[in-house]
Design an enzyme around this catalytic site. Structure first.
Site, PDB file in Angstrom:
ATOM      1  N   SER A 125       0.655  -7.221 -12.168  1.00 53.37           N
ATOM      2  CA  SER A 125      -0.586  -7.410 -11.427  1.00 53.37           C
ATOM      3  C   SER A 125      -0.523  -6.867 -10.006  1.00 53.37           C
ATOM      4  O   SER A 125      -1.512  -6.359  -9.477  1.00 53.37           O
ATOM      5  CB  SER A 125      -0.960  -8.899 -11.402  1.00 53.37           C
ATOM      6  OG  SER A 125      -1.130  -9.395 -12.699  1.00 53.37           O
ATOM      7  N   HIS A 183      -0.844 -10.416  -5.614  1.00 53.89           N
ATOM      8  CA  HIS A 183      -1.966  -9.489  -5.816  1.00 53.89           C
ATOM      9  C   HIS A 183      -2.415  -8.898  -4.483  1.00 53.89           C
ATOM     10  O   HIS A 183      -2.612  -7.681  -4.353  1.00 53.89           O
ATOM     11  CB  HIS A 183      -3.143 -10.215  -6.465  1.00 53.89           C
ATOM     12  CG  HIS A 183      -2.826 -10.808  -7.807  1.00 53.89           C
ATOM     13  ND1 HIS A 183      -3.695 -11.638  -8.469  1.00 53.89           N
ATOM     14  CD2 HIS A 183      -1.729 -10.684  -8.608  1.00 53.89           C
ATOM     15  CE1 HIS A 183      -3.155 -12.000  -9.629  1.00 53.89           C
ATOM     16  NE2 HIS A 183      -1.964 -11.443  -9.724  1.00 53.89           N
TER      17      HIS A 183
END
Length: 214
Positions: A125, A183
């Site tokens: 991610s 992220h």
């Protein structure tokens, strides 16, 4: 419907899928336990932790916690990675992706150290969110059609909304068990690298300064 992705994007897709399949084998559990990103100090906190090792800053980005996790990341890698690789070329694209993965890992290590948390992290991610940031910066005026909600917006707007959403979730804890700061770290390091690439070479900066002071 789906075109064949360029070479590096395709290699990353295959690598992530192969690693996920291997993760399902019980005899591989010990190996993959060492490849996840473990916080610094976790070895002292939990006997099952192998502790942090430098290679984990990249190896964790090829592992996933479930099929849904893998599917979303690979879909975004395919959709955002393909046009970026065709624009940047193979070397620059791979450099960008790996920098975002490692940068996301560094941010996660910092956050877990400050919070005193010792759980491991896996997933592509961080690299994927870096690609989303890169897509928004390079193809900012392209229209993105979302399935949910069913709206169309510019890529730049979509990326900004994603970043704000991740920031809110990170600080409120609305989605526990997800490394939101990783992220955001992937997006931040992606932004830094693109800014670095866009800077003129030192010789041009010096000549511009000389012209301005004449």
């Amino acid at each position: 419907m789906f075109q064949r992705p360029p070479r590096i994007t395709q290699a990353l897709l295959i690598a992530n899928i192969v690693v996920f399949v291997l993760q399902q084998l019980p005899q591989m559990a010990g190996i993959f336990n060492q490849l996840a990103l473990w916080p610094i100090g976790s070895q002292q906190a939990f006997l099952v932790s192998p502790g942090f090792e430098p290679w984990q800053l990249l190896s964790y980005g090829f592992m996933h916690g479930g099929f849904g996790h893998l599917f979303f990341n690979m879909l975004m890698l395919y959709m955002m990675g393909s046009p970026l690789e065709m624009t940047w070329g193979e070397k620059r694209f791979l450099t960008f992706y790996l920098v975002c993965v490692a940068g996301a890992g560094l941010c996660q290590l910092l956050v877990t150290a400050l919070a005193g948390e010792y759980y491991p992290v896996v997933g592509a991610s961080g690299g994927v969110f870096g690609l989303l940031l890169g897509y928004g910066m390079i193809f900012g005026n392209r229209q993105i059609s979302l399935l949910f909600p069913p709206v169309t917006m510019k890529a730049r707007t979509w990326v900004i909304l994603l970043g704000v959403t991740e920031l809110v979730m990170a600080y409120t804890g609305w989605q526990p068990g997800v490394a939101h700061f990783a992220h955001l770290g992937g997006m931040f390091f992606g932004w830094l690298l693109i800014r670095h690439w866009r800077r003129p070479p030192p010789s041009k900066r010096r000549s511009s300064h000389l012209r301005s002071v004449k």
